[in-house]
Design an enzyme around this catalytic site. Structure first.
Site, PDB file in Angstrom:
ATOM      1  N   TYR A  33       0.831  -1.200   0.000  1.00  0.00           N
ATOM      2  CA  TYR A  33       0.000   0.000   0.000  1.00  0.00           C
ATOM      3  C   TYR A  33       0.867   1.252   0.000  1.00  0.00           C
ATOM      4  O   TYR A  33       2.070   1.197   0.245  1.00  0.00           O
ATOM      5  CB  TYR A  33      -0.943   0.006   1.203  1.00  0.00           C
ATOM      6  CG  TYR A  33      -0.313   0.398   2.518  1.00  0.00           C
ATOM      7  CD1 TYR A  33      -0.501   1.678   3.051  1.00  0.00           C
ATOM      8  CD2 TYR A  33       0.476  -0.495   3.247  1.00  0.00           C
ATOM      9  CE1 TYR A  33       0.074   2.036   4.262  1.00  0.00           C
ATOM     10  CE2 TYR A  33       1.047  -0.139   4.456  1.00  0.00           C
ATOM     11  CZ  TYR A  33       0.842   1.128   4.957  1.00  0.00           C
ATOM     12  OH  TYR A  33       1.413   1.495   6.153  1.00  0.00           O
ATOM     13  N   LYS A 150       6.644  -2.018   1.900  1.00  0.00           N
ATOM     14  CA  LYS A 150       5.468  -1.407   2.529  1.00  0.00           C
ATOM     15  C   LYS A 150       4.253  -2.324   2.333  1.00  0.00           C
ATOM     16  O   LYS A 150       3.410  -2.099   1.463  1.00  0.00           O
ATOM     17  CB  LYS A 150       5.205  -0.016   1.967  1.00  0.00           C
ATOM     18  CG  LYS A 150       4.250   0.826   2.820  1.00  0.00           C
ATOM     19  CD  LYS A 150       4.228   2.268   2.344  1.00  0.00           C
ATOM     20  CE  LYS A 150       3.264   3.123   3.148  1.00  0.00           C
ATOM     21  NZ  LYS A 150       3.716   3.334   4.539  1.00  0.00           N
ATOM     22  N   GLU A 182      12.193   2.121  14.183  1.00  0.00           N
ATOM     23  CA  GLU A 182      11.323   3.195  13.721  1.00  0.00           C
ATOM     24  C   GLU A 182      10.080   3.248  14.588  1.00  0.00           C
ATOM     25  O   GLU A 182       9.918   2.438  15.506  1.00  0.00           O
ATOM     26  CB  GLU A 182      10.936   2.983  12.254  1.00  0.00           C
ATOM     27  CG  GLU A 182      10.264   1.653  11.976  1.00  0.00           C
ATOM     28  CD  GLU A 182      10.132   1.353  10.483  1.00  0.00           C
ATOM     29  OE1 GLU A 182      10.314   2.271   9.664  1.00  0.00           O
ATOM     30  OE2 GLU A 182       9.831   0.188  10.144  1.00  0.00           O
ATOM     31  N   LEU A 206      11.376   1.141   6.983  1.00  0.00           N
ATOM     32  CA  LEU A 206      10.789   1.564   5.723  1.00  0.00           C
ATOM     33  C   LEU A 206      11.525   2.798   5.207  1.00  0.00           C
ATOM     34  O   LEU A 206      11.788   3.725   5.980  1.00  0.00           O
ATOM     35  CB  LEU A 206       9.307   1.902   5.923  1.00  0.00           C
ATOM     36  CG  LEU A 206       8.548   2.267   4.657  1.00  0.00           C
ATOM     37  CD1 LEU A 206       8.311   1.031   3.807  1.00  0.00           C
ATOM     38  CD2 LEU A 206       7.223   2.951   4.996  1.00  0.00           C
TER      39      LEU A 206
END
Length: 286
Positions: A33, A150, A182, A206
């Protein structure tokens, strides 16, 4: 008002949108996505999002049902149909819906990938949260090892946000082998003696689109940047901290695991970077 959404070639009222119960996104989280922000009815960083989408698809050997030019036009059509001034466009591609549940990938020549998209109207420029800053807690990073893709595997991210809420905080930073990877849905940064420190790219995090833009703007503003892993203890001792994401832009962090940073207010570096990013991103919106 009922939104118009996009499902596999059709624009439909959200109440009429349907996907198969055999869709692999639903059964296996076998999908990717992207979320692009909208300001003034225009898309921020679209081409960068499209490039990352293509990378995610390639890493999973998944096909896109449309090319990137067509994808841009669908974004624009949804923005227009829903009269979105500020907010986001969510898009998701899955490996499609074979005739039955099976762990093996379906033949792409026989099963077309699925594409669904929808808009979310939301004020994202003016943010009370950005004015006060947020509190984060640290949790163990228990996700799979390919966080650079992702994917729609977001259960642990949801669990992280719920853990933060239960702890009276706003978000969680994940820690692996003693170092911050993260946030639950964002890239993490600390600032020490004017230096911006953030984890280097790799499979552990990411490659954020906003991250790339903010680091570029920071370098152009002659701010010092160090890309390396940092610990939660370093974060607690930082002068300030922040995170970046497509919908939050640059969000100041004022507390880590209950320890206030600096004077407990958003710091000058994060505040300036937010101003720069919004200004530059809006200029180049399409």
């Amino acid at each position: 008002m009922t939104r118009t959404v996009y499902v596999n070639g059709d624009y439909l009222p959200e109440t009429e949108a349907r996907v198969s119960i055999f869709d692999r996104g639903f059964l296996f989280a076998d999908g990717v996505y992207e979320v692009a922000s909208v300001v003034g009815g225009k898309l921020l960083d679209f081409h960068a999002h499209a490039a990352r989408l293509q990378r995610s698809l390639a890493e999973l050997e998944m096909h896109s049902p449309v090319d990137m030019d067509a994808l841009l036009q669908i974004h624009r059509e949804l923005i227009a149909k829903n009269d979105v001034d500020q907010g986001m466009v969510y898009m998701q591609i899955t490996r499609g819906a074979p005739a039955d549940r099976d762990f093996h990938f379906p033949d792409p020549d026989q099963v077309a990938p699925s594409l669904v998209m929808f808009t979310q109207s939301k004020e994202i420029i003016e943010s009370k949260t950005a004015e006060t800053g947020i509190k984060v807690i640290s949790i163990d990073d228990l996700r799979w090892a390919r966080r650079d893709i992702k994917t729609v595997q977001l259960l642990y991210a949801s669990m992280a946000k719920m853990a933060a809420e239960k702890a009276g905080a706003d978000d969680a930073w994940m820690v692996e082998d003693g170092f911050v990877t993260e946030g639950s849905s964002n890239n993490a940064y600390i600032v020490k003696s004017g230096k911006i420190i953030t984890r280097q790219l790799g499979t552990e995090i990411l490659p954020g689109i906003t991250r790339a833009a903010v680091l570029k703007f920071a370098a152009e503003a002659q701010m010092e940047i160090e890309e390396r892993a940092f610990t939660i203890e370093e974060a607690k001792q930082a002068d300030e901290a922040f995170f970046t994401s497509a919908s939050a832009f640059v969000m100041p962090v004022v507390s880590v695991d209950g320890v206030s940073l600096g004077d407990g207010l958003p710091g000058p570096v994060s505040r300036r970077l937010r101003e720069i990013y919004i200004d530059e991103a809006v200029k180049t919106a399409i």
